[in-house]
Design an enzyme around this catalytic site. Structure first.
Site, PDB file in Angstrom:
ATOM      1  N   SER A 117     -26.951 -37.588  60.661  1.00 21.20           N
ATOM      2  CA  SER A 117     -27.083 -38.670  59.704  1.00 21.20           C
ATOM      3  C   SER A 117     -25.737 -38.623  59.021  1.00 21.20           C
ATOM      4  O   SER A 117     -25.148 -37.427  58.605  1.00 21.20           O
ATOM      5  CB  SER A 117     -28.208 -38.370  58.717  1.00 21.20           C
ATOM      6  OG  SER A 117     -29.420 -38.410  59.390  1.00 21.20           O
ATOM      7  N   GLU A 145     -17.337 -51.480  48.692  1.00 17.45           N
ATOM      8  CA  GLU A 145     -18.174 -52.798  49.074  1.00 17.45           C
ATOM      9  C   GLU A 145     -19.682 -52.253  49.207  1.00 17.45           C
ATOM     10  O   GLU A 145     -20.441 -53.285  49.104  1.00 17.45           O
ATOM     11  CB  GLU A 145     -17.887 -53.415  50.372  1.00 17.45           C
ATOM     12  CG  GLU A 145     -16.395 -53.975  50.214  1.00 17.45           C
ATOM     13  CD  GLU A 145     -15.362 -52.824  50.469  1.00 17.45           C
ATOM     14  OE1 GLU A 145     -14.104 -53.287  50.436  1.00 17.45           O
ATOM     15  OE2 GLU A 145     -15.687 -51.722  50.747  1.00 17.45           O
ATOM     16  N   SER A 146     -20.106 -50.971  49.206  1.00 24.81           N
ATOM     17  CA  SER A 146     -21.275 -50.711  49.133  1.00 24.81           C
ATOM     18  C   SER A 146     -21.747 -49.446  50.131  1.00 24.81           C
ATOM     19  O   SER A 146     -21.047 -48.274  49.566  1.00 24.81           O
ATOM     20  CB  SER A 146     -22.725 -51.569  49.493  1.00 24.81           C
ATOM     21  OG  SER A 146     -23.688 -51.091  49.180  1.00 24.81           O
ATOM     22  N   HIS A 192     -28.355 -42.969  61.393  1.00 26.71           N
ATOM     23  CA  HIS A 192     -29.444 -41.830  61.670  1.00 26.71           C
ATOM     24  C   HIS A 192     -29.524 -42.041  63.145  1.00 26.71           C
ATOM     25  O   HIS A 192     -29.809 -42.977  63.650  1.00 26.71           O
ATOM     26  CB  HIS A 192     -30.468 -41.783  61.005  1.00 26.71           C
ATOM     27  CG  HIS A 192     -31.422 -40.762  61.205  1.00 26.71           C
ATOM     28  ND1 HIS A 192     -31.200 -39.532  60.271  1.00 26.71           N
ATOM     29  CD2 HIS A 192     -32.575 -40.564  61.818  1.00 26.71           C
ATOM     30  CE1 HIS A 192     -32.191 -38.602  60.662  1.00 26.71           C
ATOM     31  NE2 HIS A 192     -33.002 -39.142  61.660  1.00 26.71           N
ATOM     32  N   CYS A 194     -21.185 -56.078  49.417  1.00 30.23           N
ATOM     33  CA  CYS A 194     -21.071 -57.182  48.761  1.00 30.23           C
ATOM     34  C   CYS A 194     -19.709 -57.617  48.548  1.00 30.23           C
ATOM     35  O   CYS A 194     -19.339 -58.432  47.596  1.00 30.23           O
ATOM     36  CB  CYS A 194     -21.681 -56.821  47.417  1.00 30.23           C
ATOM     37  SG  CYS A 194     -20.914 -55.312  46.553  1.00 30.23           S
ATOM     38  N   GLN A 198     -17.569 -80.173  66.706  1.00 35.81           N
ATOM     39  CA  GLN A 198     -18.433 -79.229  66.213  1.00 35.81           C
ATOM     40  C   GLN A 198     -18.505 -77.759  66.643  1.00 35.81           C
ATOM     41  O   GLN A 198     -17.867 -77.980  68.057  1.00 35.81           O
ATOM     42  CB  GLN A 198     -19.947 -79.770  66.256  1.00 35.81           C
ATOM     43  CG  GLN A 198     -20.230 -80.174  67.779  1.00 35.81           C
ATOM     44  CD  GLN A 198     -21.382 -81.181  67.563  1.00 35.81           C
ATOM     45  OE1 GLN A 198     -22.169 -81.281  66.781  1.00 35.81           O
ATOM     46  NE2 GLN A 198     -21.409 -81.996  68.922  1.00 35.81           N
ATOM     47  N   GLU A 236     -28.372 -82.968  74.970  1.00 40.15           N
ATOM     48  CA  GLU A 236     -29.008 -82.036  75.769  1.00 40.15           C
ATOM     49  C   GLU A 236     -29.811 -82.495  76.946  1.00 40.15           C
ATOM     50  O   GLU A 236     -30.208 -81.951  77.822  1.00 40.15           O
ATOM     51  CB  GLU A 236     -29.846 -80.954  75.078  1.00 40.15           C
ATOM     52  CG  GLU A 236     -31.154 -81.682  74.560  1.00 40.15           C
ATOM     53  CD  GLU A 236     -30.810 -81.980  72.985  1.00 40.15           C
ATOM     54  OE1 GLU A 236     -29.990 -83.149  72.823  1.00 40.15           O
ATOM     55  OE2 GLU A 236     -31.519 -81.613  71.963  1.00 40.15           O
TER      56      GLU A 236
END
Length: 791
Positions: free
Chosen positions: A153, A160-161, A166, A181, A253, A318
């Site tokens: 572990s 940032e956190s 594990h 975050c 796109q 499509e």
């Protein structure tokens, strides 16, 4: 160990097109955690998660502090005010603006790694440090533990956190948790780094990227770079197998095609499906695309008064819409216009089933000799090939004579809610000018059908959500705009219907609008000229005008008959659509009038049900006075004084027999000389009346079990009862264009009668009925109509 509560993934206001879906991420673990392993990692993750700080403060954390944290130092610093801050925690100044409590969460079920790597504490710790460095995050501290008999572990605390892993070396698996975050941090881009450093196989692993906290994904935010990492939402929000098969950025796109496991099945499944996404928005899913494409295409063919020969498809790159259109034997020419050639190329290669016309055309639909394919902007194509002056009477007639108009136009465009704001071409779509030109581009009995995206949910009937968030407000505005667009479309046609069907991949009911028989001003002028010179021709025109709506509303057997006769042998039966499905398309769901009635300016129209569904049982107000003569002295009279404006006739609506004008003509064609027919005709002339308000289709209504059955004809055309359209002029808004309130109670409105003046007790009740023979015209013309209908 106790699993954390199920988290609610935000759905409303984003391209997922569905309601919030509760998911417990723990249920997706490939095996149960041992008590020692599970409790440890749960505690560590809980501690690490509270350390999330504003990423702009990361630079304040020096390398020395990070080094101390790596050694497990627990030094404490003292501020000028005497307060203390544990080492590794960045204290935000009091005047710093408060940041929203939100972040991004990457969860990975790593597979395909090896025992030696996953059982090596130093290697796993170094891999974690490598990930922090390569992703540009800021390390505050790291702890690692070798577990007995095997497993590792590692928890890294970040500015940032946190990042944690594990391992289960004996299975070659590990569970990885990365939460940040940090603004602008893209966890999708971090994924391959994480998998590579822990020596896993990305194709064998499962993962998800979720927004956490106070994210509110709306149309105005969903294209932000932070939000982009959660898209495609249908893929990233589900912790299952996924693989990006294809991606390209076209000039218009972003195009992605993904293989993934069924997103709606909560259990693990080996069934892999393929989906197309444009700019992160799902367009089609191979597992249920027939529900969408068959529902878009075939109702238009059913509603067509003639056997359609020329079809125009706008969008649909499509290939599914093209495939369904080519299944009809009558189709001789299909023009297809799609903006993006790259979508067509990708679909041909990676979505071959969408354009498979084997058995009723070329193997690949795009290559069929009946197809004329253009890859360009539709507005420009329309101006170049049809002309922006098509609504000029002379130009229209010239095109018509050259057989350049269309019998059916199918608009398979972007969902209205996904059209980009500020783009000129997007603003033009669904506009008044757009629908006017579309109406001028179809033949006299033409049909236009379009996709209108997600349907409003029925809860809108209960009023707006409480509290109303910005996402809720955006949804309400979106649905309101759709109603306005449908009303604009309907103003150019005699009949318009809105129908919908559930599309599981979209997690919503999907809406379609269909309009029949263009109502062009210059054609109206021509019809007025004809009416004075040839009444039979007008009767023919009127009857055939209503064939579209009468066919659309036909019973399921008639629809199935038309399908069997009209489709190529190898195209029948369809995968989804049939007469029973068509029968469900008669009325829109209650969400539409719910949205409409949330507008205070529509209050009076929305209270029509209070007028219609009153407690004025007709037996309290009318009584029958019948005799054997069945003349003007026989009928119903007022049982009590009836005030002007009194509404009745709802029992009539529930019990009457409705004969579409087309059925009357068929009946005349085959039974004119029958004495039984003559008896039936006399009865219907005596007790029937002309109906068909608001585009319900021209029909003859025969009262059967209502007291209104015996109301007399007002031979002087001065009835004391009249239909709601004439008696209450303010209700005409319900009929003059598509209205979601009227669409759900049209039969009631059709039967409702209103007292045109005060009626004293004992007065004979009269109504201004239209005679049966208003439908009449020559037998040869009736046979011509019949021939058109059967193709």
């Amino acid at each position: 160990m106790m699993a954390p509560p199920a988290e609610e993934t935000p759905m409303r206001g984003n391209p997922m097109k569905g309601s919030p879906v509760k998911r417990n991420p723990m249920k997706y673990a490939p095996m149960k955690l041992g008590a020692k392993h599970g409790f440890f990692i749960w505690c560590v993750c809980l501690v690490a998660s509270v350390l999330c700080v504003h990423s702009s403060m990361a630079d304040e954390v020096g390398k020395g502090l990070a080094e101390e944290q790596r050694r497990g130092s627990a030094n404490i610093s003292e501020a000028e005010d005497g307060s203390v801050t544990p080492a590794g925690v960045v204290k935000v100044p009091a005047n710093e603006p408060m940041m929203p409590a939100r972040g991004q969460h990457l969860m990975v079920d790593l597979s395909g790694s090896n025992f030696d790597a996953l059982n090596d504490e130093k290697k796993m710790k170094q891999a974690t440090l490598n990930i922090v460095e390569k992703t540009g995050m800021t390390l505050l501290g790291i702890n690692s533990f070798k577990l007995d008999p095997q497993g590792v572990s590692v928890v890294a605390t970040l500015a940032e956190s946190h990042l944690s892993i594990h391992t289960w070396p004996e299975h070659g698996k590990a569970l990885i948790d990365l939460f940040t975050c940090g603004a602008g941090f893209n966890l999708q881009k971090a994924l391959p780094i994480v998998v590579e450093q822990y020596e896993g196989d990305i194709e064998k692993s499962t993962y998800s990227v979720l927004p956490r906290g106070d994210y509110e994904i709306t149309k105005s935010t969903k294209h932000d770079k932070i939000i982009a990492q959660f898209q495609p939402v249908e893929i990233m929000s589900v912790h299952k197998y996924k693989k990006k098969v294809f991606e390209i950025q076209s000039p218009f796109q972003n195009i992605q095609i993904w293989d993934h496991h069924d997103t709606l099945n909560d259990e693990y499944t080996k069934h892999t499906i393929r989906s197309l996404f444009l700019d992160g928005v799902m367009q089609s899913c191979a597992s249920d695309e027939e529900k969408y494409h068959e529902t878009l295409v075939h109702p238009a063919f059913i509603a067509s008064s003639i056997a359609p020969k020329r079809v125009l498809i706008v969008g649909g790159g499509e290939g599914g819409t093209l495939r369904e259109s080519l299944k009809w034997k009558s189709v001789e020419h299909v023009t297809m216009v799609d903006l993006d050639a790259e979508v067509i190329k990708a679909s041909r290669t990676y979505l071959p089933s969408f354009s498979n016309c084997t058995g009723f055309g070329a193997n690949i639909c795009f290559d069929d000799e009946r197809v004329e394919l253009y890859t360009e902007d539709f507005i420009q194509w329309f101006d170049d090939h049809i002309g922006n002056d098509i609504c000029d009477s002379a130009k229209h007639e010239a095109r018509k004579n050259k057989n350049e108009l269309y019998d059916i136009i199918i608009l398979d465009l972007l969902d209205t809610e996904d059209l980009p704001e500020g783009e000129a071409w997007a603003e033009h779509l669904y506009s008044e000018l757009f629908f006017e030109r579309i109406a001028c581009a179809v033949n006299d009995y033409g049909v236009v059908v379009t996709n209108f995206g997600e349907s409003p949910e029925n809860p809108y009937n209960g009023g707006p959500p409480e509290p109303m968030t910005s996402a809720d407000q955006e949804l309400l505005e979106m649905y309101t705009k759709k109603i306005e667009q449908i009303q604009t479309m309907s103003s150019f046609f005699r009949h318009t219907r809105v129908y919908e069907t559930p599309v599981p991949a979209f997690r919503a009911d999907w809406a379609f609008a269909i309009s029949m028989i263009p109502d062009r001003p210059f054609l109206k002028t021509n019809a007025d000229d004809d009416m004075s010179s040839d009444e039979e021709k007008i009767a023919l025109t009127r009857a055939t005008d209503n064939m579209g709506i009468n066919d659309f509303e036909a019973n399921e057997v008639r629809v199935n008959l038309k399908l069997r006769r009209g489709l190529h042998e190898k195209a029948y039966p369809l995968e989804y659509y049939d007469g029973a499905i068509q029968h469900t398309f008669q009325y829109p769901t209650g969400g539409w009038d719910g949205v409409y009635c949330m507008n205070p300016s529509n209050k009076k129209i929305c209270e029509i049900d209070k007028i219609l569904f009153n407690k004025n049982y007709e037996g309290n107000y009318f009584e029958a006075k019948l005799n054997d003569k069945a003349d003007a002295t026989s009928g119903i009279v007022a049982k009590q004084d009836i005030k002007k404006g009194h509404v009745s006739g709802l029992y009539d609506a529930a019990t009457s027999l409705k004969l579409p004008s087309t059925d009357i003509e068929f009946l005349k064609t085959f039974a004119t000389d029958s004495p039984q027919y003559s008896t039936f005709k006399k009865f219907t002339q005596t007790y029937g009346f002309d109906g068909g308000l608001g585009g319900t289709g021209d029909k003859f209504i025969l009262s059967l079990l209502s007291l209104h059955t015996f109301a007399n004809h007002a031979c002087d055309h001065k009835p004391n009862l009249d239909g709601i359209y004439d008696a209450l002029p303010w209700t005409r808004e319900l009929f003059d264009r598509w209205n979601p309130v009227a669409a759900r109670i049209m039969n009631e409105l059709d039967h409702a009668v209103v007292a045109t003046r005060d009626i004293p007790k004992g007065e004979m009740i009269t109504d201004d009925y239209t005679q049966w023979d208003k439908f009449s015209f020559g037998k040869e013309e009736r046979l011509a109509i019949l021939k058109k209908w059967v193709g």
